[in-house]
Write an enzyme that holds these catalytic residues in place. Structure first.
Site, short mmCIF file in Angstrom:
data_model
loop_
_atom_site.label_atom_id
_atom_site.label_comp_id
_atom_site.label_asym_id
_atom_site.label_seq_id
_atom_site.Cartn_x
_atom_site.Cartn_y
_atom_site.Cartn_z
CE LYS A 13 -3.97 -2.15 2.16
NZ LYS A 13 -5.03 -2.10 3.18
CG PHE A 58 0.08 -12.47 -0.07
CD1 PHE A 58 0.02 -11.10 0.10
CD2 PHE A 58 -0.36 -13.00 -1.27
CE1 PHE A 58 -0.46 -10.28 -0.90
CE2 PHE A 58 -0.83 -12.19 -2.29
CZ PHE A 58 -0.88 -10.83 -2.10
CG ASP A 93 -13.41 0.30 6.22
OD1 ASP A 93 -14.61 0.10 5.99
OD2 ASP A 93 -12.50 0.05 5.41
#
Ligand SMILES: *[C@@H]1O[C@H](CO)[C@@H](O)[C@H](O)[C@H]1NC(C)=O
Ligand SMILES: *[C@@H]1O[C@H](CO)[C@@H](O)[C@H](O)[C@H]1NC(C)=O
Ligand SMILES: *[C@@H]1O[C@H](CO)[C@@H](O)[C@H](O)[C@H]1NC(C)=O
Length: 558
Positions: free
Chosen positions: A253, A359, A426
Site C-alpha cells: 500500500k 500474504f 472500517d
C-alpha cells in the site's frame, strides 16, 4: 497473334508468381505448427526438469510455492487469485505438500521447532520497556497442546491421502538433498521465512510470541529483491501485489498522505484514504496487545522505476507512469477510487514509501471464511444500522450462532478495543480459517483506515463493548498493565515502531491518543463491572494456563 502470345505469357508469369507465394507461406507456417505441437507435450518433460531446479534453488519451484500463498488479502475479494498466473490447483497442491513432507517427515518436530525457537534467541536489549512487558507473566501464558486439528498445515496426514506420494518421493532423490545438507537432515531452517510463518499458524494465533521467523520475515519484506509487481484487482484504492526473489509475496500500500494529515471531518470513513503507516502501526499494536492476529507488515522505501515500473508485466499499470512537472516519477494505476492523474502517487524523485503486508497462505490450501461484523456500519449516507437504534442489540447477537457459544463474542470485543485504540471505523467483515471451525481467533486484516484522526475519539467504535459488557480476563489485565505509567502504551508503541525502516511511523499526537483511548476503554469496563458484576463481565480465560510457573493446571475454558 503477338497479342495472344503476350497474354499467355502474362498468365504464365502470374501463375508462377502465385505458386511461389503459396510455397513461401507454407514454408513460413510449417515450423510454427511444429513448435505448437511440441508445447502440447511439454508436460511430460517437466517432472524430470523439476528436481534439477529444486536442487539448485533449495526450495520447490515457483509454481508450487506460489500456490501456498494467497493473492487476496481482503475480505470477499478472491478475484485476483484467478487473474494471476495460476497452474492447475489439485496437482500442484499435493506436490507442494509432498515436497514439504519430503523435507521433514516429522511434521510435529518441525512445528515444535518453529514455536520454541524463540525462547532461546532474540533477547531484547536491557532497560527496554518492551522487553520488560514481554517478560511479564501475562505475556508468558502457554497454549493448550496442539493436535493436527489445531494447526493449519499437518503435512503428514495430507500426504496419506495421496497414493502417489510415496513413489514420487523418488524423483527428488537423496542426492539432491545432500547437496545442501551434508547430514541429509533438513530442518525448517531451510524453508523461506514466509513459508515458516505459514506453517506456524494454528487455531489460537497467527504466530507465536518471540518467534524469530517473524523478525526475519519483516526483514525480508523490507529488503528482498522485488521480482514482479501486479495490481490487486477488486479494491477501491490502488494496491500492488509484490513478489520477491524467494517467491514470498506481499500486499503493497503506497503512501498517499503525510503522517501529519488528519482525515478531513466531512469524509465518510469508507472514502478515507488507506494509510500505509496505519498498516504498520496496527501490526505492532496488535502484537503489544498480545493478540497476534495481524499478518506481519513492514515499511519500505521503494524505487518506483526499478522496483515497480521495470518489473511489472502489467501494461495497464506500466502505462500510468509519468514524470510530473516537478520532475518526480508518478503513477496512478487502475482502481475504482483515486486512480487518476489528479490523485497520482509521486515519488521523491523516484522513491515512494509503502507498507508491505505478508500474504496469508493461498486460499486453495487454507480456505478462509468471511463473516459479517454484527456491528458493521451502514454504508449508506443516511440509513442507520440496527445496532445504532437498538440498545439491546447485543442480546440478539448473543443468541445467534456462532456468538452464542465459544470465544467468538470475546474475539469481537478484542477487535473492538483494537479498532477503537487506532480509530478504525472500517470493519465490515472479518475472516477466520475454515479449518478451525468456529473455535478460532479472528484475523485482523486490513487496518489501513486506522490512525486517521488523533484529535477525535470515535466512541461509536466502542459500542459493541458498551452494549455487551464482556471481555476476556487476559485482555482486561493486559489493558490495565498497558495503562500503567511504568509500561505506558504510547511509549511501548514508539519503542516497537522504531524498528521499522520508515520510522517514525506515527506522530506523537497519535501515540498520545492511544493512551487517552485506553483509559476510555478501561472506564467503559469498570462501568460495566459496577453495573453487571465482575463475574458477568470478565470471562476467566486464564484458569490453568498461567504458564509453567503456575501449579494449577485445570482444563482450558473457552
Ligand atoms: C471466490 O471464488 C469462488 C470460485 O470462483 C467463488 O465460488 C466464491 O464465491 C468466491 N468468494 C468470494 C468471497 O467472493
Ligand atoms: C532508482 O532506480 C533507477 C533505475 O535503476 C536508478 O537510475 C536510480 O538511481 C534509482 N534511484 C535511487 C534513489 O536509488
Ligand atoms: C458455526 O457457526 C455457524 C453460524 O454461523 C453455525 O451454523 C454452525 O453450526 C457452527 N458450527 C459449529 C460446529 O458449532
Amino acid at each position: 497473334m503477338k497479342m495472344i502470345l503476350l497474354r499467355k505469357f502474362r498468365v504464365l508469369i502470374l501463375m508462377v508468381f502465385l505458386i511461389a507465394c503459396s510455397m513461401h507461406i507454407m514454408i513460413d507456417l510449417l515450423p510454427k505448427l511444429e513448435r505448437h505441437g511440441s508445447t502440447g507435450c511439454s508436460c511430460s518433460h517437466t517432472p524430470s526438469e523439476e528436481p534439477k531446479s529444486w536442487g539448485k534453488q533449495g526450495w520447490p519451484n515457483k509454481h508450487s510455492l506460489r500456490i501456498l500463498q494467497d493473492f487476496s488479502n481482503e475480505p470477499s475479494s478472491n478475484v485476483s487469485s484467478h487473474s494471476l498466473e495460476r497452474v492447475p490447483v489439485a496437482g500442484d497442491k499435493s506436490q507442494a505438500f509432498r515436497r514439504l513432507d519430503h523435507q521433514g517427515q516429522r511434521g510435529d518436530r518441525k512445528r515444535q521447532f518453529i514455536q520454541d525457537a524463540g525462547v532461546t534467541k532474540n533477547v531484547p536489549a536491557k532497560g527496554s520497556r518492551l522487553s520488560a512487558l514481554y517478560d511479564h507473566p501475562l505475556y508468558k501464558t502457554s497454549l493448550p497442546p496442539l493436535t493436527d486439528e489445531d494447526t493449519l498445515f499437518n503435512v503428514n496426514t495430507d500426504i496419506r491421502f495421496d497414493p502417489k506420494a510415496a513413489e514420487d518421493q523418488a524423483w527428488a532423490g537423496e542426492s539432491n538433498i545432500d547437496e545442501f545438507s551434508p547430514t541429509g537432515e533438513l530442518t525448517a531452517d531451510s524453508y523461506p521465512n514466509w513459508l515458516r510463518f505459514h506453517i506456524g499458524i494454528n487455531r489460537y494465533e497467527l504466530y507465536s510470541r518471540h518467534n524469530p521467523v517473524i523478525d526475519a520475515l519483516l526483514k525480508d519484506l523490507a529488503t528482498q529483491r522485488i521480482t514482479s509487481v501486479a495490481m490487486k484487482s477488486g479494491g477501491t484504492q490502488l494496491k500492488l501485489i509484490m513478489t520477491f526473489q524467494n517467491y514470498g509475496q506481499a500486499l503493497f500500500k503506497p503512501m498517499k498522505q503525510t503522517r501529519e494529515q488528519e482525515t478531513p471531518p466531512d469524509f465518510f470513513y469508507f472514502s478515507d484514504f488507506e494509510r500505509h503507516n496505519a498498516e504498520i502501526a496496527a501490526f505492532h499494536l496488535d502484537k503489544i496487545l498480545d493478540f497476534r492476529r495481524v499478518p506481519p507488515v513492514a515499511g519500505r522505501l521503494v524505487n518506483m522505476t526499478k522496483e515497480i515500473r521495470d518489473v511489472t508485466r502489467d501494461k495497464k499499470l506500466w502505462r500510468t507512469f509519468f514524470i510530473s512537472p516537478a520532475n518526480n516519477v508518478c503513477f496512478y494505476g487502475e482502481c475504482s477510487y483515486y486512480c487518476s492523474t489528479e490523485h497520482a502517487l509521486c515519488g521523491k524523485p523516484d522513491q515512494i514509501e509503502g507498507s508491505l503486508a505478508a500474504f496469508l497462505p493461498d486460499l486453495a490450501l487454507a480456505k478462509r471464511k468471511t463473516w459479517r461484523n454484527p456491528w458493521r456500519r451502514s454504508y449508506h449516507k443516511r440509513k442507520k444500522a440496527e445496532w445504532e437504534v437498538d440498545p439491546d442489540y447485543c442480546e440478539e447477537v448473543k443468541q445467534t450462532p456462532p456468538y452464542d457459544s465459544g470465544t467468538r463474542l470475546l474475539d469481537i470485543m478484542d477487535m473492538t478495543i483494537f479498532d477503537f485504540l487506532m480509530g478504525n471505523m472500517d470493519r465490515h467483515h472479518y475472516e477466520t480459517f475454515e479449518k478451525f471451525g468456529n473455535e478460532t481467533f479472528i484475523i485482523h486484516l486490513d487496518n489501513g483506515r486506522g490512525f486517521g484522526k488523533h484529535s477525535h475519539d470515535e466512541l461509536s467504535i466502542l459500542v459493541p463493548l458498551t452494549q455487551c459488557c464482556r471481555v476476556r480476563k487476559s485482555t482486561h489485565l493486559r489493558l490495565q498493565l498497558l495503562a500503567k505509567e511504568e509500561y505506558k502504551l504510547s511509549v511501548l508503541m514508539a519503542e516497537s515502531l522504531v524498528r521499522d525502516r520508515l520510522s517514525p511511523i506515527l506522530i506523537q499526537p497519535h501515540l498520545d491518543a492511544m493512551d487517552r483511548r485506553l483509559r476510555q476503554v478501561l472506564n467503559v469496563l469498570s462501568d460495566c463491572i459496577e453495573k453487571e458484576g465482575y463475574s458477568y463481565v470478565v470471562e476467566d480465560d486464564l484458569q490453568g494456563y498461567q504458564g509453567t510457573d503456575h501449579a494449577h493446571n485445570g482444563p482450558r475454558r473457552r
